[in-house]
Scaffold this active site. Structure first.
Site, mmCIF file in Angstrom:
data_model
loop_
_atom_site.group_PDB
_atom_site.id
_atom_site.type_symbol
_atom_site.label_atom_id
_atom_site.label_comp_id
_atom_site.label_asym_id
_atom_site.label_seq_id
_atom_site.Cartn_x
_atom_site.Cartn_y
_atom_site.Cartn_z
ATOM 1 N N GLY A 198 0.819 -1.204 0.000
ATOM 2 C CA GLY A 198 0.000 0.000 0.000
ATOM 3 C C GLY A 198 0.845 1.242 0.000
ATOM 4 N N PRO A 200 2.595 4.818 1.033
ATOM 5 C CG PRO A 200 4.462 6.063 0.442
ATOM 6 C CD PRO A 200 3.223 5.475 -0.114
ATOM 7 N N GLY A 201 2.344 5.533 4.514
ATOM 8 C CA GLY A 201 1.538 6.215 5.513
ATOM 9 C C GLY A 201 0.153 5.647 5.718
ATOM 10 C CB THR A 202 -1.886 3.145 4.015
ATOM 11 O OG1 THR A 202 -0.784 2.333 3.634
ATOM 12 C CG2 THR A 202 -2.272 4.058 2.886
ATOM 13 N N GLY A 203 -0.449 2.843 7.151
ATOM 14 C CA GLY A 203 -0.509 2.092 8.401
ATOM 15 C C GLY A 203 0.005 0.669 8.311
ATOM 16 C CE LYS A 204 3.361 0.144 3.346
ATOM 17 N NZ LYS A 204 2.819 1.499 3.205
ATOM 18 C CG HIS A 419 -13.400 10.840 -16.294
ATOM 19 N ND1 HIS A 419 -12.865 11.484 -17.375
ATOM 20 C CD2 HIS A 419 -12.718 9.673 -16.177
ATOM 21 C CE1 HIS A 419 -11.898 10.742 -17.891
ATOM 22 N NE2 HIS A 419 -11.791 9.630 -17.170
ATOM 23 C CD GLU A 420 -12.442 7.396 -12.859
ATOM 24 O OE1 GLU A 420 -12.564 6.238 -13.282
ATOM 25 O OE2 GLU A 420 -11.469 8.127 -13.152
ATOM 26 C CG HIS A 423 -13.815 5.413 -17.589
ATOM 27 N ND1 HIS A 423 -13.427 5.393 -18.897
ATOM 28 C CD2 HIS A 423 -12.998 6.317 -16.988
ATOM 29 C CE1 HIS A 423 -12.430 6.249 -19.086
ATOM 30 N NE2 HIS A 423 -12.156 6.831 -17.929
HETATM 31 P P1 ADP Z 1 3.337 2.912 6.596
HETATM 32 O O1 ADP Z 1 4.167 1.907 7.286
HETATM 33 O O2 ADP Z 1 2.208 2.310 5.809
HETATM 34 O O3 ADP Z 1 4.100 3.874 5.755
HETATM 35 P P2 ADP Z 1 2.861 3.759 9.247
HETATM 36 O O4 ADP Z 1 2.309 2.531 9.821
HETATM 37 O O5 ADP Z 1 4.284 4.036 9.512
HETATM 38 O O6 ADP Z 1 2.616 3.815 7.697
HETATM 39 O O7 ADP Z 1 1.965 4.981 9.720
HETATM 40 C C1 ADP Z 1 2.507 6.119 10.303
HETATM 41 C C2 ADP Z 1 1.587 6.657 11.364
HETATM 42 O O8 ADP Z 1 0.376 7.143 10.814
HETATM 43 C C3 ADP Z 1 1.174 5.611 12.359
HETATM 44 O O9 ADP Z 1 2.081 5.524 13.388
HETATM 45 C C4 ADP Z 1 -0.169 6.116 12.840
HETATM 46 O O10 ADP Z 1 -0.026 7.092 13.846
HETATM 47 C C5 ADP Z 1 -0.719 6.797 11.612
HETATM 48 N N1 ADP Z 1 -1.585 5.888 10.858
HETATM 49 C C6 ADP Z 1 -1.348 5.430 9.620
HETATM 50 N N2 ADP Z 1 -2.334 4.631 9.196
HETATM 51 C C7 ADP Z 1 -3.223 4.549 10.206
HETATM 52 C C8 ADP Z 1 -4.463 3.851 10.367
HETATM 53 N N3 ADP Z 1 -4.956 3.077 9.396
HETATM 54 N N4 ADP Z 1 -5.106 3.998 11.538
HETATM 55 C C9 ADP Z 1 -4.609 4.770 12.508
HETATM 56 N N5 ADP Z 1 -3.451 5.441 12.411
HETATM 57 C C10 ADP Z 1 -2.748 5.358 11.275
HETATM 58 ZN ZN ZN Z 2 -10.595 8.041 -17.404
#
Ligand code: ADP
Ligand code: ZN
Ligand code: MG
Length: 612
Positions: A198, A200-204, A419-420, A423
């Site tokens: 996913g 970046p920043g989605t919470g992996k 648009h979507e 499609h």
């Molecule tokens: P990734 O590893 O996908 O890049 P992170 O897990 O490092 O993202 O997320 C960074 C911070 O953002 C987390 O520590 C949290 O505070 C916040 N965060 C990201 N996704 C979520 C989520 N789905 N629910 C709650 N907090 C989240």
């Molecule tokens: Zn299109």
């Protein structure tokens, strides 16, 4: 750097100075009565001197025991340049010796100090290097310095929101870690490796920790980039170590963050990275080598799954992929709620509204929004965070994000939605196109403002002419829908047009699907580029006149599909507007939902369901 080693160098330096110091003291202690040189000469000629020690600056001497001088027998005098001295000493049978006092330490220093300087530089660089490698130069291969092992992780699934599908898929993993016996008894195949994919920043990373926290197992984490060292073989040793340690702690989780840094396809790119390949190979070996029933689960995260080495994704390795996607509106609200727990909110704050303002933002951005809002409140000397703080925080975060992803204006969003849906509706109504899985207007990066996902029902190797035409029609659906609703097209359809034109060109030039030009392949692929590098591109084997005909034919093909789509969408315009409206609210829509709207319209029933 080894501490003991460094200490011993200091001892050495200390000992050296001590030696010089003692030598000085020794001669200083012999600082006897100073007499003039002429006095010394008189004693000498009078046969009163027993022995002398000559340095290059002074002369120490002793009188004969029987000589009684009031000042005692020892004396010292400043040496003068006296060429006859030695001769007289020999004549008088005085025992004499020379000592290089003051130049001795100078000489020693003149070669010791450069050595010390070199040693210092060497040590300095050595430390820099080993710090670059993690500050554990003396412990190459022992990954302890780099692997983080945590127990009792305070993160649980409650701390992760907006990624419900991923959470659901990972529940099984937690279940397995909690009670591995349950799974092994049945003999079921336990996932060995799970890859979280996913943006970046989605919470992996957060999810991985939450799994460990839920299952209450140790959590070994390491970043893919940390595996890749400057010394060949170190990364591989680390991998071996990591698995060794983990096996001893089972059940546990190994988490490799940023797997792409390590798992890039081997042998691609301008440079073959020997070290990375070795590390990757070791990882593959380790993953194959252990039995998942011992209870070690390997999690990894990446935001670029497409560059991973295929070997990593094979069965028995990271064969399960879990998509951790950008959150939709309800998901964003839930994430905001989690992070808002840490701050004091005013009563009338509507997180719902903030969620609606932030399409395209990921969890990390939302956490940032809440944090910014708290800072703003503090700056305003207020005890609680107000709605205005949150709204201003959104603006700030958006401004910071500008380059990465875009947050669209209301007008733009409306356009993207139509648009979507355009499609999607074409894909649904036209024969020979793949069913629509999902429609989304959650922006992904700069390029894609929304997307319509079609899932092929089967793997296709051949496409018929009508299927290709359908593909062109679906691609044109977005632009035509925009024209139909807003009266004019926008730049948003550029990519679609390009794809449609490509398909049309190939139909005519490669597949012989044109009636006017006939069943001819108009491009010949050139010979292998190794034989003739100048001739690597397809050779055009047609005249300029034919080229013009091709252009015309392409234009015609696309125009006819455009007309078809225009007619089609005009017929079901109410579905288009309704669908787009719904999409604007929900941001994501399943194909079935839209299909249902379409069915209702075609059956002549009202489409609007009573609001729930
Ligand atoms: P990734 O590893 O996908 O890049 P992170 O897990 O490092 O993202 O997320 C960074 C911070 O953002 C987390 O520590 C949290 O505070 C916040 N965060 C990201 N996704 C979520 C989520 N789905 N629910 C709650 N907090 C989240
Ligand atoms: Zn299109
Ligand atoms: Mg991460």
């Amino acid at each position: 750097m080894d501490k003991k080693f460094r200490f011993s160098i200091w001892y050495f330096i200390l000992a050296f100075w001590l030696l010089i110091f003692l030598q000085e003291i020794y001669f200083a202690s012999q600082h006897l009565d100073e007499v003039s040189y002429s006095q010394f000469k008189v004693w000498l000629l009078d046969d009163k001197v027993a022995e002398v020690t000559i340095t290059d600056t002074i002369i120490n001497g002793k009188l004969k025991p029987d000589v009684q001088e009031e000042k005692g027998n020892g004396f010292q005098t400043i040496r003068v340049d006296d060429p006859d001295l030695v001769k007289i000493l020999e004549e008088k049978n005085v025992e004499f010796s020379g000592v290089i006092v003051s130049t001795l330490w100078k000489d020693v220093a003149s070669w010791v100090i450069p050595i010390l300087i070199f040693a210092a530089i060497w040590i300095f660089m050595f430390r820099r290097v080993s710090q670059g490698a993690g500050g554990s130069f003396m412990r190459i291969g022992q990954s302890k310095a780099k692997i983080y092992m945590e127990k009792d992780i305070p993160v649980s699934m409650k701390d992760v929101a907006g990624v419900d599908e991923a959470k659901e898929e990972l529940l099984e993993v937690i279940e397995f870690l909690k009670t591995p016996e349950k799974f092994t008894r049945i003999g079921g195949r336990i996932p060995k490796g799970v890859l979280l994919v996913g943006p970046p920043g989605t919470g992996k990373t957060l999810l991985a920790r939450a799994i460990a926290g839920e299952a209450a197992v140790p959590f070994f984490s390491i970043s893919g980039s940390e595996f890749v060292e400057m010394f060949v073989g170190v990364g591989a040793a680390r991998v071996r170590d990591l698995f060794e340690n983990a096996k001893g702690m089972a059940p546990c989780i190994i988490f490799i963050d940023e797997l792409d840094a390590l798992g890039k396809a081997r042998g691609t790119g301008p440079m073959v990275h020997e070290e990375r390949e070795q590390t990757l190979n070791q990882l593959l070996v380790e993953m194959d080598g252990f039995d998942p029933r011992v209870g070690v689960i390997i999690l990894a995260a990446t935001n670029r799954p497409e560059i991973l080495d295929q070997a990593l994704l094979r069965a028995g390795r990271f064969d399960r992929q879990v998509l951790v996607d950008r959150p939709d509106r309800p998901g964003r609200k839930a994430i905001l709620q989690i992070h808002a727990k840490a701050v004091k909110l005013e009563e009338d704050v509507s997180l719902e509204k903030i969620a609606a303002m932030t399409p395209g933002m990921v969890g990390a951005d939302l956490a940032n929004v809440v944090n910014e809002a708290a800072l703003l409140a503090v700056r305003g000397n207020r005890e609680t965070v107000a709605q205005v703080d949150l709204e201003e925080a959104v603006e700030r975060v958006v401004a910071g994000l500008e380059k990465k992803s875009r947050v669209l204006s209301v007008e733009e969003r409306k356009r993207v939605a139509h648009h979507e849906v355009g499609h999607a509706l074409v894909a649904m109504t036209i024969p020979g196109s793949d069913p629509v899985q999902k429609i989304s207007i959650i922006p992904r990066g700069i390029a894609a403002l929304g997307y319509t996902m079609q899932l092929p029902t089967e793997d296709r190797y051949l496409l018929t002419q009508s299927e290709l035409e359908s593909k062109i029609a679906v691609l044109l659906g977005g632009r035509v829908a925009e024209e139909l609703i807003f009266g004019e097209a926008s730049t948003g359809a550029a990519d679609d047009l390009q794809k449609a034109t490509n398909i049309a060109k190939r139909m005519i030039k490669d597949y012989g699907m044109s009636t006017t030009l006939g069943t001819v392949a108009l491009d010949q692929s050139g010979p292998s580029m190794f034989l003739s590098p100048n001739d690597s591109s397809p050779r055009s084997t047609y005249s300029e006149e034919t080229a013009r005909e091709i252009d015309q034919e392409v234009r015609q093909l696309i125009a006819s599909q455009e007309k078809r789509v225009q007619e089609l969408l005009t017929q079901i315009k109410p579905v288009l507007t309704q669908g787009a409206e719904k999409l604007l609210v929900d941001e994501v829509m399943s194909g079935e939902n839209l299909q249902e709207l379409l069915r209702l319209h075609q059956a002549g029933e009202p489409m609007m369901k009573p609001a729930t």
